[in-house]
Design a protein around this motif. Structure first.
Motif, PDB file in Angstrom:
ATOM      1  N   LEU A 411      -8.279   0.967   1.551  1.00  0.00           N
ATOM      2  CA  LEU A 411      -7.083   0.358   2.133  1.00  0.00           C
ATOM      3  C   LEU A 411      -7.247  -1.139   2.341  1.00  0.00           C
ATOM      4  CD1 LEU A 411      -6.061   3.078   4.752  1.00  0.00           C
ATOM      5  CD2 LEU A 411      -4.735   2.371   2.753  1.00  0.00           C
ATOM      6  N   GLN A 412      -8.478  -1.609   2.443  1.00  0.00           N
ATOM      7  CA  GLN A 412      -8.732  -3.022   2.668  1.00  0.00           C
ATOM      8  C   GLN A 412      -8.902  -3.804   1.370  1.00  0.00           C
ATOM      9  OE1 GLN A 412     -12.174  -2.974   5.197  1.00  0.00           O
ATOM     10  NE2 GLN A 412     -11.015  -2.462   7.043  1.00  0.00           N
ATOM     11  N   GLN A 413      -8.954  -3.096   0.231  1.00  0.00           N
ATOM     12  CA  GLN A 413      -9.139  -3.758  -1.050  1.00  0.00           C
ATOM     13  C   GLN A 413      -7.797  -4.137  -1.657  1.00  0.00           C
ATOM     14  OE1 GLN A 413     -11.472  -1.063  -3.409  1.00  0.00           O
ATOM     15  NE2 GLN A 413     -13.374  -1.532  -2.337  1.00  0.00           N
ATOM     16  N   THR A 414      -7.792  -5.184  -2.478  1.00  0.00           N
ATOM     17  CA  THR A 414      -6.581  -5.671  -3.122  1.00  0.00           C
ATOM     18  C   THR A 414      -6.581  -5.275  -4.594  1.00  0.00           C
ATOM     19  OG1 THR A 414      -6.531  -7.565  -1.644  1.00  0.00           O
ATOM     20  CG2 THR A 414      -5.182  -7.704  -3.632  1.00  0.00           C
ATOM     21  N   ASP A 415      -5.483  -4.697  -5.057  1.00  0.00           N
ATOM     22  CA  ASP A 415      -5.351  -4.336  -6.464  1.00  0.00           C
ATOM     23  C   ASP A 415      -4.971  -5.558  -7.292  1.00  0.00           C
ATOM     24  OD1 ASP A 415      -5.866  -1.582  -6.235  1.00  0.00           O
ATOM     25  OD2 ASP A 415      -3.853  -1.275  -5.441  1.00  0.00           O
ATOM     26  N   THR A 416      -5.455  -5.611  -8.520  1.00  0.00           N
ATOM     27  CA  THR A 416      -5.051  -6.665  -9.453  1.00  0.00           C
ATOM     28  C   THR A 416      -4.659  -6.023 -10.770  1.00  0.00           C
ATOM     29  OG1 THR A 416      -7.340  -6.954 -10.205  1.00  0.00           O
ATOM     30  CG2 THR A 416      -6.571  -8.397  -8.418  1.00  0.00           C
ATOM     31  N   THR A 417      -3.897  -6.735 -11.567  1.00  0.00           N
ATOM     32  CA  THR A 417      -3.511  -6.217 -12.876  1.00  0.00           C
ATOM     33  C   THR A 417      -3.337  -7.377 -13.841  1.00  0.00           C
ATOM     34  OG1 THR A 417      -1.999  -4.717 -13.992  1.00  0.00           O
ATOM     35  CG2 THR A 417      -1.026  -6.285 -12.468  1.00  0.00           C
ATOM     36  N   ASP A 418      -3.261  -7.089 -15.131  1.00  0.00           N
ATOM     37  CA  ASP A 418      -3.157  -8.104 -16.171  1.00  0.00           C
ATOM     38  C   ASP A 418      -1.781  -8.760 -16.135  1.00  0.00           C
ATOM     39  OD1 ASP A 418      -4.388  -9.202 -18.772  1.00  0.00           O
ATOM     40  OD2 ASP A 418      -2.391  -8.542 -19.374  1.00  0.00           O
ATOM     41  N   ILE A 419      -1.764 -10.117 -16.278  1.00  0.00           N
ATOM     42  CA  ILE A 419      -0.511 -10.858 -16.170  1.00  0.00           C
ATOM     43  C   ILE A 419       0.469 -10.452 -17.253  1.00  0.00           C
ATOM     44  CG2 ILE A 419      -1.268 -12.805 -17.599  1.00  0.00           C
ATOM     45  CD1 ILE A 419       0.807 -12.999 -14.368  1.00  0.00           C
ATOM     46  N   ARG A 420      -0.063 -10.036 -18.425  1.00  0.00           N
ATOM     47  CA  ARG A 420       0.825  -9.663 -19.523  1.00  0.00           C
ATOM     48  C   ARG A 420       1.621  -8.407 -19.192  1.00  0.00           C
ATOM     49  NH1 ARG A 420      -4.005 -10.369 -23.843  1.00  0.00           N
ATOM     50  NH2 ARG A 420      -5.002  -9.397 -22.061  1.00  0.00           N
ATOM     51  N   SER A 421       0.983  -7.450 -18.538  1.00  0.00           N
ATOM     52  CA  SER A 421       1.697  -6.222 -18.178  1.00  0.00           C
ATOM     53  C   SER A 421       2.750  -6.486 -17.100  1.00  0.00           C
ATOM     54  CB  SER A 421       0.712  -5.150 -17.708  1.00  0.00           C
ATOM     55  OG  SER A 421       0.038  -5.577 -16.534  1.00  0.00           O
ATOM     56  N   ILE A 422       2.470  -7.465 -16.216  1.00  0.00           N
ATOM     57  CA  ILE A 422       3.442  -7.820 -15.176  1.00  0.00           C
ATOM     58  C   ILE A 422       4.691  -8.423 -15.811  1.00  0.00           C
ATOM     59  CG2 ILE A 422       3.878  -9.309 -13.184  1.00  0.00           C
ATOM     60  CD1 ILE A 422       0.887  -9.135 -12.573  1.00  0.00           C
ATOM     61  N   VAL A 423       4.487  -9.385 -16.714  1.00  0.00           N
ATOM     62  CA  VAL A 423       5.608 -10.054 -17.372  1.00  0.00           C
ATOM     63  C   VAL A 423       6.421  -9.056 -18.192  1.00  0.00           C
ATOM     64  CG1 VAL A 423       6.232 -11.789 -19.086  1.00  0.00           C
ATOM     65  CG2 VAL A 423       4.471 -12.294 -17.389  1.00  0.00           C
TER      66      VAL A 423
END
Length: 531
Positions: A411-423
């Motif tokens: 719960l204290q960790q932050t998720d990240t993802t690839d900028i291309r998938s976000i766009v």
């Protein structure tokens, strides 16, 4: 001579009785009595407890309590009569308490007539031949409710133990489960969409409206209410639970989606209510920098759509001094240039991550461990602390503590993802479901503020609308964050913008994130130059 009053009191305790004929039957009995007794005048006061229990005393806070107060305060004079279908309509309380309430009514000179047997109870008659009859009826009414409660509790406990053992349980099935305990393949996708929309930030009324349209398109006839949606998203029915027992029927949604919905419910209980997006994807995202009200879309034939302060529509524009209207295309460009960080948060809230999926698994395991530990505790109470039972309880307790520790860390960790998938996800939502993107952005707190001097701000980023260039048919926007200032020319061609967004949405494995971002930018901006 003034006629004495007849005061009806009607009560039933469940919604099923409301759908039946209980209320109508009581009304008919009162009407029949009044026809036979024309010397009485029907009171204009109404005392009713519809769908309220008479066993736990809840009706004392509502209709019956008001009736007692009206008699005590003299609004109902002596000589009046209270008409009830039977004594048990007045209540099913403990006999000593029921007798006290009935005595208070009779002591004030108001009689009680039970219409099922025609008996009139008065102060004098209860001190004589009616005392034992009234006591017997009061006791009978209470015993009926006591036995009914005991049987219902025993039945509930038996079903819960069956479910814990993995045995089939006779119960009312949700609409997505067939009688043979399989998923209804027509309704299941609709239920999944309801949960997805709720997790995205849609309100229950907007979900209801959209699902109604979807059902009409598919020719499916189901009724879904706002209360029904609230019930579904708050209970574990959708992931196969019956109360605390898992795997009682097939899950219609994933554990991950269930987790997201619960996080959204928690956010709604603590956060500010979101604006409901209407026909435009910027609704609720643009606010006035002076009064804080939302900006509203205004469309005129032959002109570009603009947004202006909604408060200026009220009382001849005198509620707000901000009269600056900004073209929608300009505000959409500002959203594109400032919203990527917010969109990342929004997209992450809709797409399963490793952490989110694991959190959902932990939640399910903790629920199962809770049920197992409770069952072992009940066994210890019944047969004693046998060594093997205590050892098993200790093993489960250690497993629970380990899972709770892992849950706290995740719960204290932050998720990240690839900028291309976000766009790509952003472009897909803009093309297919812009209102869902709007709801997601509202949920993560995205706001565009507009000021009277044409400044447009998002957090610490600032722009200024520089008007329309007729020669090139383009809007102009100045980026104030660039040291020398940058003049941006905004593409007005909606078809061209849509084609470029489709190109972004269809991107598969682009070798460069920068190229994807450039494609996204080019969908809105035709040219940029330093001032």
């Amino acid at each position: 001579m003034t006629k004495p009053l007849a005061i009806p009191y009607l009560r039933f305790s469940s919604g099923k009785q409301a759908q039946g004929n209980s209320y109508e039957r009581q009304h008919q009995m009162i009407a029949a009595w009044l026809q036979l007794h024309p010397d009485f005048l029907l009171a204009t006061m109404r005392f009713e407890d519809l769908g309220i229990s008479g066993w736990n005393g809840e009706h004392l806070d509502y209709g019956f309590g008001k009736l007692i107060a009206a008699i005590r305060e003299g609004y109902i004079p002596a000589g009046s009569v209270v008409l009830v279908e039977a004594i048990d309509r007045i209540g099913r309380l403990q006999p000593i308490e029921m007798i006290r309430h009935l005595s208070n009514i009779l002591s004030n000179g108001v009689n009680i007539i039970t219409l099922d047997d025609g008996i009139e109870y008065t102060k004098d008659s209860v001190n004589g031949q009616h005392l034992f009859l009234l006591a017997a009826k009061v006791q009978q009414a209470n015993l009926f409710s006591e036995n009914l409660s005991r049987r219902a509790t025993a039945s509930w406990d038996a079903k819960r133990k069956q479910a814990d053992r993995g045995e089939p349980v006779k119960r009312r099935l949700p609409i997505w489960i067939n009688p043979d305990n399989t998923l209804n393949q027509d309704i299941a996708p609709i239920v999944v969409e309801i949960f997805e929309l709720y997790a995205s930030g849609f309100g229950t009324r907007r979900i209801q409206h959209r699902i109604k349209q979807r059902c009409q398109e598919k020719g499916i006839s189901i009724k879904i209410s706002n209360a029904g949606i609230q019930h579904w998203v708050s209970m574990k029915l959708a992931i196969g639970y019956w109360n605390d027992s898992p795997n009682v029927h097939p899950a219609v949604i994933s554990e991950e989606l269930w987790w997201r919905v619960q996080k959204e419910r928690e956010r709604r209980s603590k956060g500010k209510k979101l604006s409901a997006p209407t026909k435009h994807p910027l609704a609720g995202l643009v606010v006035c920098g002076v009064c804080g009200c939302t900006y509203r879309v205004k469309a005129e034939t032959g002109k570009s759509k603009v947004m202006h302060c909604s408060r200026r529509d009220e009382l001849d524009n005198r509620n707000c001094s901000n009269k600056k209207a900004i073209p929608v295309a300009v505000l959409e460009t500002v959203r594109m240039m400032t919203g990527l960080e917010y969109i990342e948060k929004a997209i992450l809230s809709t797409q399963p991550s490793v952490n989110t999926t694991r959190l959902a698994e932990i939640d399910q395991k903790l629920s199962a461990l809770h049920s197992q530990l409770k069952s072992l505790a009940d066994t210890i109470v019944s047969v004693g602390a046998l060594p093997e039972i205590v050892a098993k309880a200790s093993e489960l307790k250690n497993e629970r503590e380990s899972l709770e520790l892992e849950q706290t860390i995740l719960l204290q960790q932050t998720d990240t993802t690839d900028i291309r998938s976000i766009v790509k996800a952003e472009a897909t939502l803009l093309l297919d479901d812009p209102l869902r993107l709007n709801a997601l952005l509202q949920k993560v707190g995205y706001k565009i503020s507009v000021f009277p001097d044409a400044r447009i701000t998002v957090d610490d980023q600032s722009f200024r609308y520089a008007g329309y260039e007729r020669k090139t048919d383009r809007f102009k926007l100045i980026d104030l964050m660039v040291e020398v200032g940058q003049l941006i020319y905004i593409n007005k061609n909606e078809r061209e913008k849509e084609a470029r967004l489709k190109a972004v949405a269809s991107t598969t494995k682009d070798p460069s994130p920068l190229l994807v971002l450039m494609k996204r930018k080019n969908a809105y901006i035709s040219k940029a130059e330093n001032l």
